[in-house]
Scaffold this motif. Structure first.
Motif, mmCIF file in Angstrom:
data_model
loop_
_atom_site.group_PDB
_atom_site.id
_atom_site.type_symbol
_atom_site.label_atom_id
_atom_site.label_comp_id
_atom_site.label_asym_id
_atom_site.label_seq_id
_atom_site.Cartn_x
_atom_site.Cartn_y
_atom_site.Cartn_z
ATOM 1 N N UNK A 145 0.860 -1.188 0.000
ATOM 2 C CA UNK A 145 0.000 0.000 0.000
ATOM 3 C C UNK A 145 0.896 1.238 0.000
ATOM 4 N N UNK A 146 0.695 2.106 -1.012
ATOM 5 C CA UNK A 146 1.549 3.294 -1.145
ATOM 6 C C UNK A 146 0.744 4.581 -1.277
ATOM 7 N N UNK A 147 -0.570 4.497 -1.400
ATOM 8 C CA UNK A 147 -1.361 5.696 -1.630
ATOM 9 C C UNK A 147 -1.833 6.306 -0.308
ATOM 10 N N UNK A 148 -1.839 7.626 -0.271
ATOM 11 C CA UNK A 148 -2.194 8.356 0.942
ATOM 12 C C UNK A 148 -3.145 9.491 0.617
ATOM 13 N N UNK A 149 -3.974 9.832 1.582
ATOM 14 C CA UNK A 149 -4.670 11.112 1.512
ATOM 15 C C UNK A 149 -4.371 11.889 2.785
ATOM 16 N N UNK A 150 -4.424 13.208 2.700
ATOM 17 C CA UNK A 150 -4.196 14.038 3.870
ATOM 18 C C UNK A 150 -5.318 13.809 4.873
ATOM 19 N N UNK A 151 -4.959 13.739 6.147
ATOM 20 C CA UNK A 151 -5.944 13.428 7.189
ATOM 21 C C UNK A 151 -5.741 14.353 8.388
ATOM 22 N N UNK A 275 -9.676 20.920 7.807
ATOM 23 C CA UNK A 275 -10.504 20.857 6.595
ATOM 24 C C UNK A 275 -10.299 19.549 5.836
ATOM 25 N N UNK A 276 -11.241 19.245 4.945
ATOM 26 C CA UNK A 276 -11.093 18.127 4.027
ATOM 27 C C UNK A 276 -10.267 18.594 2.833
ATOM 28 N N UNK A 277 -9.294 17.781 2.414
ATOM 29 C CA UNK A 277 -8.474 18.110 1.253
ATOM 30 C C UNK A 277 -8.729 17.106 0.141
ATOM 31 N N UNK A 278 -8.951 17.617 -1.056
ATOM 32 C CA UNK A 278 -9.183 16.769 -2.224
ATOM 33 C C UNK A 278 -7.835 16.446 -2.869
ATOM 34 N N UNK A 279 -7.046 15.632 -2.180
ATOM 35 C CA UNK A 279 -5.687 15.362 -2.652
ATOM 36 C C UNK A 279 -5.230 13.985 -2.198
ATOM 37 N N UNK A 280 -4.417 13.351 -3.036
ATOM 38 C CA UNK A 280 -3.756 12.106 -2.653
ATOM 39 C C UNK A 280 -2.310 12.135 -3.133
ATOM 40 N N UNK A 281 -1.507 11.329 -2.483
ATOM 41 C CA UNK A 281 -0.078 11.246 -2.771
ATOM 42 C C UNK A 281 0.329 9.785 -2.898
ATOM 43 N N UNK A 282 1.458 9.562 -3.553
ATOM 44 C CA UNK A 282 2.095 8.248 -3.523
ATOM 45 C C UNK A 282 3.267 8.349 -2.563
ATOM 46 N N UNK A 283 3.296 7.468 -1.596
ATOM 47 C CA UNK A 283 4.329 7.492 -0.565
ATOM 48 C C UNK A 283 5.684 7.151 -1.172
ATOM 49 N N UNK A 284 6.728 7.937 -0.887
ATOM 50 C CA UNK A 284 8.065 7.612 -1.403
ATOM 51 C C UNK A 284 8.527 6.216 -0.965
ATOM 52 N N UNK A 285 9.315 5.584 -1.816
ATOM 53 C CA UNK A 285 9.747 4.206 -1.566
ATOM 54 C C UNK A 285 10.556 4.057 -0.292
ATOM 55 N N UNK A 286 11.157 5.126 0.180
ATOM 56 C CA UNK A 286 11.974 5.018 1.396
ATOM 57 C C UNK A 286 11.157 4.592 2.617
ATOM 58 N N UNK A 287 9.833 4.725 2.551
ATOM 59 C CA UNK A 287 8.974 4.321 3.661
ATOM 60 C C UNK A 287 8.606 2.842 3.611
ATOM 61 N N UNK A 288 8.846 2.193 2.499
ATOM 62 C CA UNK A 288 8.409 0.791 2.327
ATOM 63 C C UNK A 288 8.948 -0.089 3.451
#
Length: 291
Positions: A145-151, A275-288
């Motif tokens: 799992x590599x996808x993130x949304x701001x929370x 607030x709610x943010x309409x955004x997602x990111x792919x987590x950099x591989x260094x976190x794997x």
């Protein structure tokens, strides 16, 4: 035995998340410095958390469950502060992580961090994109799992080394300064796997049905109730609609948190806008593989 940091959580039958919590904090802090409140004295929790400090409590459903839980966790945190510089407290599906680019693990990082304060890691929600990540989670979560949304709701003041009070849910404290280190994140795992989400929500819905009270009659999160659940598949399909961002620059969120930091009315707690943010990111591989 190290006295830099302890981790504290409360769990009832959430084996999937407990395994991740134990892998993360058990490996970096040592299981002897992990404190697991076993709500209902579940045999599986006891087995999985072997080597940790397990505190068994009765598990009868109660309409003021969350209020009672955080009253107890507050007291445990302040007690543990007599023996540790920092105490990390939160739900079993929340993990505090240091950016691997620092070259430090969480224990090393906190050993270099002075006490008498409260740290608020930036909240990031791991979201499962089944159409892009079909493989099941067999061990580590980050990688498959590599996808993130701001929370912002999960940017919690959860690393405690000060004699403060923590509000129900862990979202606010009475500490009057907002400290958001650039290297510190809180990963929320509720949506990291579709199949596990369905199992967890089925179990939580069953608890609220057993209590037999409405949302307004309880001190339990609205999301535990069937009426607030909605369609599980549609929820996860909706993650694809979040706007994909380039790179992994999220420091602007921390700046907005600081600009809006203020007392929470006359409650004695402090807050920032979420607030709610309409955004997602792919987590950099260094976190794997971090957990």
């Amino acid at each position: 035995m190290q006295t830099v940091a302890a981790a504290l959580t409360m769990v009832r039958d959430d084996a999937f998340f407990l395994k991740a919590w134990l892998r993360h904090y058990g490996e970096v802090l040592g299981r002897e410095n992990c404190y697991v409140v076993n709500h209902g004295r579940g045999a599986e929790v006891e087995q999985l958390a072997e080597g940790c400090n397990i505190i068994g409590i009765p598990g009868d459903p109660h309409p003021n469950f969350d209020m009672k839980r955080w009253r107890m966790l507050n007291n445990f945190v302040q007690g543990l502060r007599s023996y540790y510089t920092h105490v990390i407290v939160g739900d079993v599906d929340e993990l505090v992580v240091v950016d691997p680019s620092t070259g430090l693990n969480l224990l090393d990082y906190l050993a270099k961090t002075k006490g008498k304060r409260v740290l608020t890691p930036l909240g990031l929600e791991v979201i499962h994109r089944p159409e892009l990540e079909p493989e099941p989670i067999t061990d580590r979560i980050l990688g498959p799992r590599r996808h993130l949304r701001l929370a912002p709701h999960y940017s919690k003041p959860c690393v405690i080394s000060n004699g403060c009070k923590i509000a129900r849910g862990g979202h606010y404290t009475s500490f009057d300064e907002l400290i958001t280190p650039d290297e510190l994140y809180l990963f929320h795992l509720k949506f990291c796997d579709f199949d596990n989400y369905v199992r967890v929500m089925d179990a939580r819905n069953a608890v609220t049905q057993e209590i037999g009270k409405s949302i307004k009659e309880t001190a339990i999160g609205r999301h535990w109730f069937p009426v607030a659940r909605g369609d599980d598949r549609a929820l996860f399909d909706g993650f694809a609609q979040l706007k994909m961002q380039e790179g992994f620059d999220v420091d602007w969120v921390r700046k907005r948190m600081h600009r809006s930091f203020t007392p929470r009315g006359d409650t004695g707690f402090f807050q920032f806008n979420r607030p709610e943010y309409d955004a997602q990111y792919v987590l950099p591989e260094r976190f794997n593989g971090l957990f």
